[in-house]
Design a protein around this motif. Structure first.
Motif, PDB file in Angstrom:
ATOM      1  N   ILE A  97       0.851  -1.190   0.000  1.00  0.00           N
ATOM      2  CA  ILE A  97       0.000   0.000   0.000  1.00  0.00           C
ATOM      3  C   ILE A  97       0.889   1.243   0.000  1.00  0.00           C
ATOM      4  CG2 ILE A  97      -1.545   1.329   1.508  1.00  0.00           C
ATOM      5  CD1 ILE A  97      -2.789  -1.434   2.293  1.00  0.00           C
ATOM      6  N   THR A 129       2.764   2.573  -2.277  1.00  0.00           N
ATOM      7  CA  THR A 129       4.052   2.571  -2.960  1.00  0.00           C
ATOM      8  C   THR A 129       4.001   3.419  -4.235  1.00  0.00           C
ATOM      9  OG1 THR A 129       3.369   0.473  -3.952  1.00  0.00           O
ATOM     10  CG2 THR A 129       4.907   0.350  -2.130  1.00  0.00           C
ATOM     11  N   SER A 155      -1.269   3.521  -7.914  1.00  0.00           N
ATOM     12  CA  SER A 155      -2.299   4.294  -8.615  1.00  0.00           C
ATOM     13  C   SER A 155      -1.688   5.497  -9.327  1.00  0.00           C
ATOM     14  CB  SER A 155      -3.375   4.758  -7.623  1.00  0.00           C
ATOM     15  OG  SER A 155      -3.927   3.649  -6.953  1.00  0.00           O
ATOM     16  N   THR A 156      -0.660   6.086  -8.707  1.00  0.00           N
ATOM     17  CA  THR A 156       0.038   7.218  -9.344  1.00  0.00           C
ATOM     18  C   THR A 156       0.651   6.764 -10.665  1.00  0.00           C
ATOM     19  OG1 THR A 156       0.552   8.067  -7.136  1.00  0.00           O
ATOM     20  CG2 THR A 156       1.841   8.960  -8.964  1.00  0.00           C
ATOM     21  N   ALA A 184      -7.802   7.644  -7.532  1.00  0.00           N
ATOM     22  CA  ALA A 184      -7.462   8.361  -6.318  1.00  0.00           C
ATOM     23  C   ALA A 184      -6.092   7.908  -5.825  1.00  0.00           C
ATOM     24  CB  ALA A 184      -8.514   8.087  -5.251  1.00  0.00           C
ATOM     25  N   THR A 185      -5.305   8.869  -5.368  1.00  0.00           N
ATOM     26  CA  THR A 185      -3.994   8.539  -4.796  1.00  0.00           C
ATOM     27  C   THR A 185      -3.862   9.284  -3.474  1.00  0.00           C
ATOM     28  OG1 THR A 185      -2.935  10.433  -5.831  1.00  0.00           O
ATOM     29  CG2 THR A 185      -2.878   8.376  -7.058  1.00  0.00           C
ATOM     30  N   GLY A 186      -2.951   8.846  -2.639  1.00  0.00           N
ATOM     31  CA  GLY A 186      -2.701   9.599  -1.414  1.00  0.00           C
ATOM     32  C   GLY A 186      -2.357   8.710  -0.262  1.00  0.00           C
ATOM     33  N   SER A 187      -1.529   9.246   0.615  1.00  0.00           N
ATOM     34  CA  SER A 187      -1.092   8.419   1.733  1.00  0.00           C
ATOM     35  C   SER A 187      -2.177   8.277   2.799  1.00  0.00           C
ATOM     36  CB  SER A 187       0.192   8.991   2.331  1.00  0.00           C
ATOM     37  OG  SER A 187       0.074  10.376   2.462  1.00  0.00           O
ATOM     38  N   LYS A 230       9.228   6.882  -6.388  1.00  0.00           N
ATOM     39  CA  LYS A 230       9.727   7.870  -5.411  1.00  0.00           C
ATOM     40  C   LYS A 230      11.241   8.044  -5.522  1.00  0.00           C
ATOM     41  CE  LYS A 230       5.680   6.813  -2.718  1.00  0.00           C
ATOM     42  NZ  LYS A 230       4.949   6.833  -1.488  1.00  0.00           N
TER      43      LYS A 230
HETATM   44  N1  LIG Z   1       7.551  11.860  -3.889  1.00  0.00           N
HETATM   45  C1  LIG Z   1       6.868  10.954  -4.589  1.00  0.00           C
HETATM   46  N2  LIG Z   1       5.653  10.620  -4.166  1.00  0.00           N
HETATM   47  C2  LIG Z   1       4.969   9.702  -4.882  1.00  0.00           C
HETATM   48  C3  LIG Z   1       5.501   9.083  -6.043  1.00  0.00           C
HETATM   49  N3  LIG Z   1       4.581   8.195  -6.506  1.00  0.00           N
HETATM   50  C4  LIG Z   1       3.541   8.261  -5.655  1.00  0.00           C
HETATM   51  N4  LIG Z   1       3.759   9.166  -4.678  1.00  0.00           N
HETATM   52  C5  LIG Z   1       2.876   9.540  -3.558  1.00  0.00           C
HETATM   53  O1  LIG Z   1       2.735   8.421  -2.683  1.00  0.00           O
HETATM   54  C6  LIG Z   1       1.420   8.397  -2.136  1.00  0.00           C
HETATM   55  C7  LIG Z   1       0.782   7.039  -2.392  1.00  0.00           C
HETATM   56  O2  LIG Z   1       0.602   6.890  -3.787  1.00  0.00           O
HETATM   57  P1  LIG Z   1      -0.546   5.957  -4.390  1.00  0.00           P
HETATM   58  O3  LIG Z   1      -0.373   6.003  -5.876  1.00  0.00           O
HETATM   59  O4  LIG Z   1      -1.880   6.331  -3.836  1.00  0.00           O
HETATM   60  O5  LIG Z   1      -0.094   4.553  -3.803  1.00  0.00           O
HETATM   61  P2  LIG Z   1      -0.835   3.118  -3.909  1.00  0.00           P
HETATM   62  O6  LIG Z   1      -1.479   2.879  -2.579  1.00  0.00           O
HETATM   63  O7  LIG Z   1       0.273   2.159  -4.150  1.00  0.00           O
HETATM   64  O8  LIG Z   1      -1.805   3.186  -5.033  1.00  0.00           O
HETATM   65  C8  LIG Z   1       0.656   9.547  -2.778  1.00  0.00           C
HETATM   66  O9  LIG Z   1       0.645  10.637  -1.886  1.00  0.00           O
HETATM   67  C9  LIG Z   1       1.466   9.859  -4.023  1.00  0.00           C
HETATM   68  O10 LIG Z   1       1.355  11.217  -4.398  1.00  0.00           O
HETATM   69  C10 LIG Z   1       6.809   9.471  -6.476  1.00  0.00           C
HETATM   70  O11 LIG Z   1       7.372   8.990  -7.477  1.00  0.00           O
HETATM   71  N5  LIG Z   1       7.438  10.418  -5.706  1.00  0.00           N
END
Ligand SMILES: Nc1nc2c(ncn2[C@@H]2O[C@H](COP(=O)(O)OP(=O)(O)O)[C@@H](O)[C@H]2O)c(=O)[nH]1
Ligand SMILES: [Mg+2]
Length: 242
Positions: A53, A55, A58-59, A71-74, A225
């Motif tokens: 989760i 990582t 979705s981004t 939707a994306t976000g921590s 990241k």
């Molecule tokens: N700094 C940085 N943040 C990122 C990157 N990719 C995703 N994020 C952030 O990490 C958080 C989780 O991303 P998300 O795509 O929702 O993760 P998922 O749970 O794996 O789908 C979000 O706040 C994104 O904006 C990246 O390459 N660099």
């Protein structure tokens, strides 16, 4: 002009399955296996995006399709499995766990159908998967499956988050695994900072027998990241990620 390749493949499968039908019981197993492959060849290829989760799965999918659809976000945990496929216009179709007929929604409602800000919204709990049709040319070649993530098994923090949200960690995990297992390819997302013991165990799980997609030819890793570790003059993020 000769027929297009997919058509020729379909005809070849049909005639092979037809021949095996004549073999009766002796060739029944082979016939069934071939018929399953025939059906698989007729479907659009699917690629599941997996990893812990938050990582950046979705981004990554948003970046690939060129739109901020998912939707994306921590803070905002996305729980549902989203299947993105090509279609003439944006359309949402929600499939339910209890087998009731799929229901169309306005495409703008995707975030509210996937993000949990409150405890146990009943509507979200009943969803098996959300099919998102988009005219994105990128999706012509294959479907992309955005999974919620598997951290729940390994990380206490996310276990707490899931429990707070009233979700069954086992259920999130099994939905992710089920979708990944049925995909033709896997994209394994790992943040460059701190690939953990959990990531290694997760990867080992995907190399297990139920994952037909996890071969070196059909699975690839994506480091996210990277910029967090990319200091001027410092080591290259790829070296850090190895
Ligand atoms: N700094 C940085 N943040 C990122 C990157 N990719 C995703 N994020 C952030 O990490 C958080 C989780 O991303 P998300 O795509 O929702 O993760 P998922 O749970 O794996 O789908 C979000 O706040 C994104 O904006 C990246 O390459 N660099
Ligand atoms: Mg996500």
């Amino acid at each position: 002009m000769s027929e297009p390749l997919p058509r020729r493949v379909a005809v070849a499968f049909e005639s092979a399955v037809g021949l095996l039908e004549r073999g009766g019981e002796d060739t029944e197993l082979l016939r069934r296996a071939l018929a399953a492959e025939r059906d698989r060849a007729g479907r659009t290829m699917s690629v599941a995006v997996v990893g812990r989760i938050s990582t950046g799965k979705s981004t990554l999918v948003n970046a690939l399709i060129g739109e901020e659809r998912l939707a994306t976000g921590s803070q905002e945990l996305t729980y549902n499995v989203n299947r993105l496929r090509h279609g003439p216009e944006a359309r949402l179709l929600v499939h339910y766990k209890d087998g009731r007929p799929p229901r169309p929604f306005d495409p703008g409602q995707l975030t509210e159908l996937t993000v949990r800000r409150e405890r146990r919204p009943e509507e979200i709990d009943g969803i098996a998967e959300i099919v998102v049709e988009l005219p994105s040319p990128y999706l012509r070649a294959f479907e992309l499956i955005d999974t919620p993530g598997l951290d729940s098994v390994f990380g206490q923090d996310s276990l707490n988050t899931l429990e707070f949200l009233g979700l069954d960690p086992g259920e999130v995990r099994s939905a992710t695994l089920r979708h990944a297992a049925s995909a033709d390819g896997l994209v394994f997302v790992v943040p460059v900072r701190g690939p953990s013991a959990g990531d290694s165990r997760l990867l080992a799980q995907y190399l297990g027998p139920e994952f037909v997609a996890a071969t070196p030819l059909t699975a690839l890793g994506v480091l996210t990241k990277c910029e967090q570790e990319w200091e001027a003059g410092g080591p290259h993020p790829l070296d850090l990620g190895r």
